[in-house]
Design a protein around this motif. Structure first.
Motif, mmCIF file in Angstrom:
data_model
loop_
_atom_site.group_PDB
_atom_site.id
_atom_site.type_symbol
_atom_site.label_atom_id
_atom_site.label_comp_id
_atom_site.label_asym_id
_atom_site.label_seq_id
_atom_site.Cartn_x
_atom_site.Cartn_y
_atom_site.Cartn_z
ATOM 1 N N PHE A 1 0.846 -1.193 0.000
ATOM 2 C CA PHE A 1 0.000 0.000 0.000
ATOM 3 C C PHE A 1 0.882 1.244 0.000
ATOM 4 C CE2 PHE A 1 -2.577 -3.291 1.969
ATOM 5 C CZ PHE A 1 -3.817 -3.118 1.374
ATOM 6 N N VAL A 2 0.612 2.157 -0.896
ATOM 7 C CA VAL A 2 1.313 3.446 -0.922
ATOM 8 C C VAL A 2 0.249 4.536 -0.842
ATOM 9 C CG1 VAL A 2 2.877 4.970 -2.178
ATOM 10 C CG2 VAL A 2 3.151 2.477 -2.347
ATOM 11 N N GLY A 3 0.207 5.221 0.300
ATOM 12 C CA GLY A 3 -0.842 6.220 0.506
ATOM 13 C C GLY A 3 -0.612 7.504 -0.261
ATOM 14 N N ASP A 4 0.670 7.890 -0.450
ATOM 15 C CA ASP A 4 0.999 9.106 -1.203
ATOM 16 C C ASP A 4 2.390 8.906 -1.795
ATOM 17 O OD1 ASP A 4 1.585 11.618 -2.198
ATOM 18 O OD2 ASP A 4 0.625 12.679 -0.527
ATOM 19 N N ILE A 5 2.461 8.721 -3.097
ATOM 20 C CA ILE A 5 3.743 8.414 -3.739
ATOM 21 C C ILE A 5 4.729 9.573 -3.618
ATOM 22 C CG2 ILE A 5 2.664 6.827 -5.365
ATOM 23 C CD1 ILE A 5 2.884 9.035 -7.480
ATOM 24 N N ARG A 6 4.226 10.789 -3.371
ATOM 25 C CA ARG A 6 5.109 11.960 -3.256
ATOM 26 C C ARG A 6 5.934 11.915 -1.975
ATOM 27 N NH1 ARG A 6 0.157 16.017 -4.179
ATOM 28 N NH2 ARG A 6 -0.596 14.534 -2.598
ATOM 29 N N GLU A 7 5.566 11.017 -1.071
ATOM 30 C CA GLU A 7 6.297 10.879 0.187
ATOM 31 C C GLU A 7 7.219 9.663 0.202
ATOM 32 O OE1 GLU A 7 3.305 10.725 3.159
ATOM 33 O OE2 GLU A 7 2.638 12.810 2.880
ATOM 34 N N VAL A 8 7.323 8.968 -0.970
ATOM 35 C CA VAL A 8 8.152 7.771 -1.070
ATOM 36 C C VAL A 8 9.283 8.042 -2.060
ATOM 37 C CG1 VAL A 8 8.195 5.307 -1.605
ATOM 38 C CG2 VAL A 8 6.142 6.336 -0.595
ATOM 39 N N ASN A 9 10.535 7.891 -1.587
ATOM 40 C CA ASN A 9 11.693 8.249 -2.402
ATOM 41 C C ASN A 9 11.792 7.467 -3.706
ATOM 42 O OD1 ASN A 9 12.487 10.097 -0.458
ATOM 43 N ND2 ASN A 9 13.852 8.643 0.596
ATOM 44 N N ARG B 1 -4.490 8.513 -0.016
ATOM 45 C CA ARG B 1 -5.428 7.684 0.725
ATOM 46 C C ARG B 1 -4.793 7.184 2.013
ATOM 47 N NH1 ARG B 1 -9.986 5.529 -1.674
ATOM 48 N NH2 ARG B 1 -9.909 3.750 -0.247
ATOM 49 N N THR B 2 -5.626 7.069 3.020
ATOM 50 C CA THR B 2 -5.234 6.398 4.256
ATOM 51 C C THR B 2 -5.958 5.066 4.267
ATOM 52 O OG1 THR B 2 -4.961 8.500 5.425
ATOM 53 C CG2 THR B 2 -5.221 6.515 6.760
ATOM 54 N N TYR B 3 -5.215 3.989 4.192
ATOM 55 C CA TYR B 3 -5.823 2.666 4.042
ATOM 56 C C TYR B 3 -6.250 2.096 5.387
ATOM 57 C CZ TYR B 3 -3.689 3.039 -0.547
ATOM 58 O OH TYR B 3 -3.329 3.478 -1.800
ATOM 59 N N GLU B 4 -7.355 1.363 5.350
ATOM 60 C CA GLU B 4 -7.900 0.737 6.545
ATOM 61 C C GLU B 4 -7.968 -0.774 6.346
ATOM 62 O OE1 GLU B 4 -11.660 2.574 7.172
ATOM 63 O OE2 GLU B 4 -10.812 4.555 7.641
ATOM 64 N N GLU B 5 -8.333 -1.468 7.392
ATOM 65 C CA GLU B 5 -8.425 -2.921 7.334
ATOM 66 C C GLU B 5 -9.396 -3.382 6.250
ATOM 67 O OE1 GLU B 5 -7.339 -6.774 8.513
ATOM 68 O OE2 GLU B 5 -6.511 -4.819 9.089
ATOM 69 N N ALA B 6 -10.461 -2.619 6.051
ATOM 70 C CA ALA B 6 -11.446 -2.973 5.032
ATOM 71 C C ALA B 6 -10.827 -2.930 3.634
ATOM 72 C CB ALA B 6 -12.642 -2.025 5.103
ATOM 73 N N ASP B 7 -9.877 -2.008 3.417
ATOM 74 C CA ASP B 7 -9.211 -1.921 2.118
ATOM 75 C C ASP B 7 -8.392 -3.183 1.860
ATOM 76 O OD1 ASP B 7 -10.072 0.757 1.464
ATOM 77 O OD2 ASP B 7 -8.679 1.461 3.006
ATOM 78 N N LEU B 8 -7.701 -3.671 2.905
ATOM 79 C CA LEU B 8 -6.920 -4.898 2.783
ATOM 80 C C LEU B 8 -7.817 -6.064 2.395
ATOM 81 C CD1 LEU B 8 -4.370 -6.620 3.128
ATOM 82 C CD2 LEU B 8 -4.901 -6.749 5.585
ATOM 83 N N ARG B 9 -8.942 -6.202 3.063
ATOM 84 C CA ARG B 9 -9.859 -7.307 2.784
ATOM 85 C C ARG B 9 -10.412 -7.200 1.355
ATOM 86 N NH1 ARG B 9 -7.281 -9.037 5.966
ATOM 87 N NH2 ARG B 9 -7.624 -9.142 8.220
#
Length: 207
Positions: free
Chosen positions: A44-52, A91-99
């Motif tokens: 899960f990547v919530g915001d790619i601008r924060e990942v190098n 996005r902020t991912y939750e347990e429901a997103d994983l399922r």
């Protein structure tokens, strides 16, 4: 929201072919894909601008999404595809997103398995067709209920019936109907008698 599935090539998962070299896959850093494949976990990547690892892709303007999910898809116990889902906002991912993604990956695996099975059956059917059509003698295959499931060109020529149009039909009934039609047309009596005997035999002893 967009989503695509891809086969992996040899650089990503054990000598697998890539289904599509364009689209979302080329805009995802290999590190993300490798992590999903090697650990067999959803990334899960919530915001790619924060990942190098996305800096190079952002600089080249290859990316039209902001958040991302990469899920491995298993086929025959091995990971040969990945499911990519992208979003245009953080996005902020939750347990429901994983399922939800787990369920999507399972469904995708099922659809892919069905597609592979169809390809194998289609290939096997083509091989059988080539073998049957190479035989000079007439060949007619029936199931245990006497329904027509396969034939060859020689059988059609001998009977003068386009049998392929009647797959799934009861062969004895098909012959009786054909004999009745030929009798009405005054066709060769010897042929009609022979086909009638064949139809009666099939009706009383289908196997």
């Amino acid at each position: 929201t967009t989503g695509e599935t891809y086969e992996l090539d040899s650089t990503q998962a054990g000598n697998k072919r890539k289904r599509n070299k364009k689209g979302i896959l080329e805009s995802i850093p290999k590190e993300i894909i490798h992590q999903a494949v090697q650990t067999d976990t959803i990334q899960f990547v919530g915001d790619i601008r924060e990942v190098n690892t996305f800096d190079e892709y952002l600089a080249s303007d290859k990316i039209d999404y902001v958040s991302l999910i990469v899920a491995p898809i298993k086929h025959g116990g091995n990971i040969s595809e990945i499911l990519c889902v992208t979003f245009s906002t953080p996005r902020t991912y939750e347990e429901a997103d994983l399922r939800t993604v787990e369920l999507l990956a399972i469904q995708a695996a099922g659809h892919l398995e069905s597609a592979y099975l169809y390809e194998r059956l289609h290939s096997a059917s083509n091989r059988m067709r080539a073998i049957l059509d190479s035989i000079n003698e007439g060949v007619i295959l029936l199931d245990d209920k006497g329904n027509l499931i396969e034939t060859n060109i020689s059988a059609e020529n001998l009977l003068n019936i386009e049998l392929e149009d009647h797959f799934g039909e009861n062969f004895a009934q098909l012959l009786f109907a054909y004999v009745k039609d030929q009798w009405a047309k005054g066709q060769n009596e010897a042929m009609i008698d022979s086909l009638t005997d064949m139809a009666r035999t099939l009706r009383t002893k289908p196997q």
